[in-house]
Design an enzyme around this catalytic site. Sequence first.
Site, short mmCIF file in Angstrom:
data_model
loop_
_atom_site.label_atom_id
_atom_site.label_comp_id
_atom_site.label_asym_id
_atom_site.label_seq_id
_atom_site.Cartn_x
_atom_site.Cartn_y
_atom_site.Cartn_z
N SER A 8 48.33 -10.36 38.14
CA SER A 8 48.92 -11.03 37.03
C SER A 8 48.15 -12.48 36.67
CB SER A 8 50.43 -11.49 36.98
OG SER A 8 51.07 -12.20 36.12
N HIS A 33 46.79 -8.16 34.24
CA HIS A 33 47.66 -8.14 33.61
C HIS A 33 48.13 -9.66 32.93
CE1 HIS A 33 51.95 -6.73 32.97
NE2 HIS A 33 52.33 -7.88 33.17
N ASP A 35 50.73 -11.89 30.89
CA ASP A 35 52.04 -12.00 30.48
C ASP A 35 52.22 -13.01 29.23
OD1 ASP A 35 53.74 -10.40 32.19
OD2 ASP A 35 53.19 -11.80 33.76
N MET A 37 54.83 -14.90 26.95
CA MET A 37 56.12 -15.56 26.78
C MET A 37 56.47 -16.49 25.58
SD MET A 37 56.90 -16.17 30.80
CE MET A 37 56.35 -15.13 32.16
N HIS A 66 51.40 -7.89 28.39
CA HIS A 66 52.93 -7.52 28.26
C HIS A 66 53.44 -8.67 27.39
CE1 HIS A 66 56.69 -8.05 30.98
NE2 HIS A 66 57.02 -7.51 29.97
N MET A 68 56.45 -10.49 26.00
CA MET A 68 57.94 -10.96 26.38
C MET A 68 58.12 -11.81 25.12
SD MET A 68 58.03 -11.28 30.32
CE MET A 68 56.39 -11.51 31.06
N MET A 137 60.95 -4.03 34.94
CA MET A 137 60.99 -5.04 35.44
C MET A 137 61.84 -5.07 36.47
SD MET A 137 59.09 -7.13 33.42
CE MET A 137 59.59 -8.63 34.33
N GLY A 142 60.46 -13.67 32.78
CA GLY A 142 60.16 -15.13 32.29
C GLY A 142 59.63 -16.23 33.48
N PHE A 143 59.84 -15.81 34.78
CA PHE A 143 59.28 -16.75 35.82
C PHE A 143 58.62 -15.83 36.61
CE2 PHE A 143 62.54 -19.28 33.80
CZ PHE A 143 61.96 -20.46 33.33
N GLY A 145 57.38 -15.45 40.87
CA GLY A 145 57.90 -15.75 42.04
C GLY A 145 59.38 -15.56 42.72
N ASP A 175 56.66 -4.35 37.72
CA ASP A 175 56.42 -5.89 37.58
C ASP A 175 57.46 -6.84 38.20
OD1 ASP A 175 55.35 -8.71 37.12
OD2 ASP A 175 55.26 -8.39 34.94
#
Length: 223
Positions: A8, A33, A35, A37, A66, A68, A137, A142-143, A145, A175
Amino acid sequence: MKHIIAPSILSADFANLQRDIEMINNSDADWFHVDVMDGVFVPNISFGFPILKAVKQYAKKPLDVHLMIVNPEKYIQQFAKGGADIITVHYETCPHLHSVIQMIKAAGCKAGVALNPHTPVSLLKDSLADLDMVLIMSVNPGFGGQQFILQSLSKIAELRKMANEIHPQLIIEVDGGVSISNIENLIKAGANALVAGNAIFTASNPTQMIADLKNIDVSTQKI
């Protein structure tokens, strides 16, 4: 099929993005990947078309995008033109899911649907035959870690069982919180595409971490 590793780029060093893209190009990774958002569907904003085009300029592997975001159907064509090879939308944002899947395929991309941790896989039964991939998911989106949600394993297994009856070639991607400590169980549960961000980019040797994730052999083990 050997499982797919998709680093990612949300976890990459954006001050040295080209360097990290080249690292992935030269590694055992299969996809990038990406993301996206919007700060509406998820409580964070990442990046859009300019970054996607910059990644595409240097990437030598498919872009797994992806979304979101709310109203993803408005942007399918732009993401396809920007370089996406796979476009995944969220079930939760698509009241007319079949139409959006067809839009993605008409744009020349593979079609995926993502499910948030609280969304049951049974809701995709009528759409499964039309999909190339389902993204589970295993954290709240959204975040980066976040800690892996253990219940995701049974969800993956349920989806794999359903796919074996309806669409055996379905790619099941995971993910969120993927690491060297849980990848074996994810694969044994039925996943065959794994997104990893922090596990790769915080490693002392990201290239070796990708190789370790890619080359785990679970063929003789049982969950």
